[in-house]
Scaffold this active site. Structure first.
Site, PDB file in Angstrom:
ATOM      1  N   ARG A  48       0.826  -1.211   0.000  1.00  0.00           N
ATOM      2  CA  ARG A  48       0.000   0.000   0.000  1.00  0.00           C
ATOM      3  C   ARG A  48       0.864   1.267   0.000  1.00  0.00           C
ATOM      4  O   ARG A  48       0.489   2.267  -0.605  1.00  0.00           O
ATOM      5  CB  ARG A  48      -0.912   0.010   1.223  1.00  0.00           C
ATOM      6  CG  ARG A  48      -2.135  -0.851   1.015  1.00  0.00           C
ATOM      7  CD  ARG A  48      -3.013  -0.821   2.231  1.00  0.00           C
ATOM      8  NE  ARG A  48      -4.352  -1.272   1.886  1.00  0.00           N
ATOM      9  CZ  ARG A  48      -5.252  -1.653   2.782  1.00  0.00           C
ATOM     10  NH1 ARG A  48      -4.954  -1.641   4.058  1.00  0.00           N
ATOM     11  NH2 ARG A  48      -6.438  -2.032   2.389  1.00  0.00           N
ATOM     12  N   LYS A 100     -15.569 -14.839   6.721  1.00  0.00           N
ATOM     13  CA  LYS A 100     -16.995 -14.758   7.038  1.00  0.00           C
ATOM     14  C   LYS A 100     -17.909 -14.614   5.828  1.00  0.00           C
ATOM     15  O   LYS A 100     -17.676 -13.764   4.972  1.00  0.00           O
ATOM     16  CB  LYS A 100     -17.238 -13.571   7.960  1.00  0.00           C
ATOM     17  CG  LYS A 100     -16.747 -13.795   9.380  1.00  0.00           C
ATOM     18  CD  LYS A 100     -16.697 -12.481  10.085  1.00  0.00           C
ATOM     19  CE  LYS A 100     -17.297 -12.544  11.473  1.00  0.00           C
ATOM     20  NZ  LYS A 100     -17.453 -11.159  11.976  1.00  0.00           N
ATOM     21  N   GLY A 160      -6.882  -6.183   0.348  1.00  0.00           N
ATOM     22  CA  GLY A 160      -5.918  -6.324   1.417  1.00  0.00           C
ATOM     23  C   GLY A 160      -5.293  -7.704   1.547  1.00  0.00           C
ATOM     24  O   GLY A 160      -4.139  -7.907   1.172  1.00  0.00           O
ATOM     25  N   GLY A 204     -12.233  -3.988   1.280  1.00  0.00           N
ATOM     26  CA  GLY A 204     -13.596  -3.535   1.547  1.00  0.00           C
ATOM     27  C   GLY A 204     -14.084  -2.593   0.458  1.00  0.00           C
ATOM     28  O   GLY A 204     -15.222  -2.693  -0.009  1.00  0.00           O
TER      29      GLY A 204
HETATM   30  C1  3PG Z   1      -8.504  -1.713   4.921  1.00  0.00           C
HETATM   31  O1  3PG Z   1      -7.531  -2.250   5.466  1.00  0.00           O
HETATM   32  O2  3PG Z   1      -9.428  -2.384   4.435  1.00  0.00           O
HETATM   33  C2  3PG Z   1      -8.543  -0.228   4.761  1.00  0.00           C
HETATM   34  O3  3PG Z   1      -7.322   0.342   5.147  1.00  0.00           O
HETATM   35  C3  3PG Z   1      -9.697   0.331   5.549  1.00  0.00           C
HETATM   36  O4  3PG Z   1      -9.524   0.022   6.907  1.00  0.00           O
HETATM   37  P1  3PG Z   1     -10.792  -0.151   7.854  1.00  0.00           P
HETATM   38  O5  3PG Z   1     -11.513  -1.371   7.364  1.00  0.00           O
HETATM   39  O6  3PG Z   1     -10.262  -0.273   9.244  1.00  0.00           O
HETATM   40  O7  3PG Z   1     -11.647   1.091   7.672  1.00  0.00           O
END
Ligand code: 3PG
Ligand code: MG
Length: 398
Positions: free
Chosen positions: A40, A205, A355, A379
């Site tokens: 990242r 999940k 991620g 996400g």
């Molecule tokens: C992630 O790791 O998915 C992003 O950096 C967002 O982090 P978060 O899900 O804690 O908001």
């Protein structure tokens, strides 16, 4: 939506530019402070380099982990500042607070072409506050530091947080190259995927993936399910899953999805079943119909890899999110590796969403360039594919 190139065209020499980056990198569990995957940080480098080299005074901000709105040394960005400096091959100044006196002094002292990283945004309650006024107040403090705002934190665009959603309403705002690239790829995959379109989902999940499964089912030829989430589907098919991850309240939902999918959801046929969640556990490969009551599944088995690889091989578009097993533990990495390798071989366009799967690609030493696109947002990319509006992107469009 204005872009970084527009901003560079307007001229930034001597101007202060606030850059939202997603420097939420994973750390080595065994050695605190050691970044296990800096993907990242590397992904945002082109934006930082372009601004630095154009003589901007660059103020970088990011979250790390999920601290609870107050300073917590466990989540300091200090090691990330060091790593960023190495990657930029020029020092990165680090502020020990986000909008406090250290940050203010260091912002004021910045000279042209210098880069400053503020401490973790989430050390401040205002960053993630649900209350609009609380977020706006924190956003105003951040915005007071700069003349311009650039968002290149694709991994956080799905968060309605002050640094993502509110700051752009206070400053001239621009999308960085990473955000533009990610959105373009996801638009291509969701609007006009070349068929056959195969989606591979893993991770722990079902509940996290339910919305995306529902949104994708009408569009995909096959949806391959591995990872911890496959056990709730297997249970819905009538298999016993031993001590494997199970979301009991999701069993009937999974049964309904399997029926709706009419054969297009493909589940593993064998499982690596272990005595405990440990690299030293005893383990065997068993058919999904024979998972022992005292074992837990930590990876998909070789027959499943072969089945998934076969399906993947004919795809023209593949979207993959979520590891097939506990790839961080060597005995349970083969499923993720096998599926990832199959994806690299397709004669088509592949997207690694996010991620954990992106980290898996690099941790397993796979060739990153063999994938069409490796997203920095798990996400965020899932929410895009669900058809949700992303607050960070909406804010840039205004
Ligand atoms: C992630 O790791 O998915 C992003 O950096 C967002 O982090 P978060 O899900 O804690 O908001
Ligand atoms: Mg995440």
């Amino acid at each position: 939506m204005k872009t970084l190139d527009d901003l560079l065209g307007e001229g930034v020499s001597g101007r202060r530019v606030l850059v939202r980056a997603d420097l939420n990198v994973p750390f080595d569990k065994a050695s605190p402070g050691v970044i296990s995957d800096d993907g990242r940080a590397r992904a945002v480098l082109p934006t930082l380099v372009a601004l630095r080299d154009a003589g901007a005074r660059v103020i970088v901000m990011s979250h790390l982990g999920r601290p609870k709105g107050a300073p917590d040394p466990k989540y300091t960005l200090a090691p990330v500042a060091t790593r960023l400096g190495e990657l930029l091959a020029s020092p990165v100044i680090f502020a020990s607070d986000t909008v406090g006196s250290d940050a203010s002094e260091k912002v004021a002292a910045l000279t042209d072409g210098q880069v400053l990283l503020l401490e973790n945004l989430r050390f401040n309650e205002g960053e993630t506050a649900k209350d609009d006024a609380a977020r706006a107040a924190f956003a105003a403090q951040l915005a007071s530091f700069a003349d311009f705002y650039v968002d290149d934190a694709f991994g956080a665009v799905h968060r309605k947080h002050a640094s993502v959603y509110d700051v752009p309403s206070l400053l001239p705002h621009y999308a960085g190259g990473l955000v533009l690239k990610e959105v373009e790829v996801l638009r291509r995959v969701s609007e006009s995927p070349e068929q056959p379109y195969v989606v591979v989902l893993g991770g722990s999940k079902v509940s996290d993936k339910l919305a995306v499964i529902k949104a994708l089912l009408p569009k995909v030829d096959k949806l391959l399910v591995g990872g911890g989430m496959c056990f709730t589907f297997l249970k819905a098919q009538g298999h016993e899953v031993g001590k494997s991850l199970l979301e009991a309240e999701m069993i009937s939902t999974c049964a309904a999805l399997l029926e709706e999918a009419a054969g297009r959801i493909v589940l593993p046929v064998d499982i690596v079943a272990a005595s405990e969640f440990s690299a030293d556990a005893a383990f065997d490969t068993v058919a999904v119909s024979d998972i022992p009551a005292d074992r837990l599944g930590l990876d998909i088995g070789p027959e499943s890899v072969a089945l998934f690889a076969e399906t993947i091989s004919s795809a023209k578009t593949v979207f993959w999110n979520g590891p097939m097993g506990v790839f961080e533990l060597a005995p349970f990495a083969a499923g993720t590796r096998g599926v990832a390798e199959a994806i690299t071989k397709i004669d088509g366009f592949s997207v690694v969403g996010g991620g954990d799967s992106a980290a898996a690609v690099r941790t397993l030493g796979l060739d990153e360039s063999a994938f069409g696109h490796i997203s920095t947002g798990g996400g965020a990319s899932l929410e895009y594919l669900e058809g949700k509006k992303l607050p960070g992107v909406e804010a840039l469009e205004k």
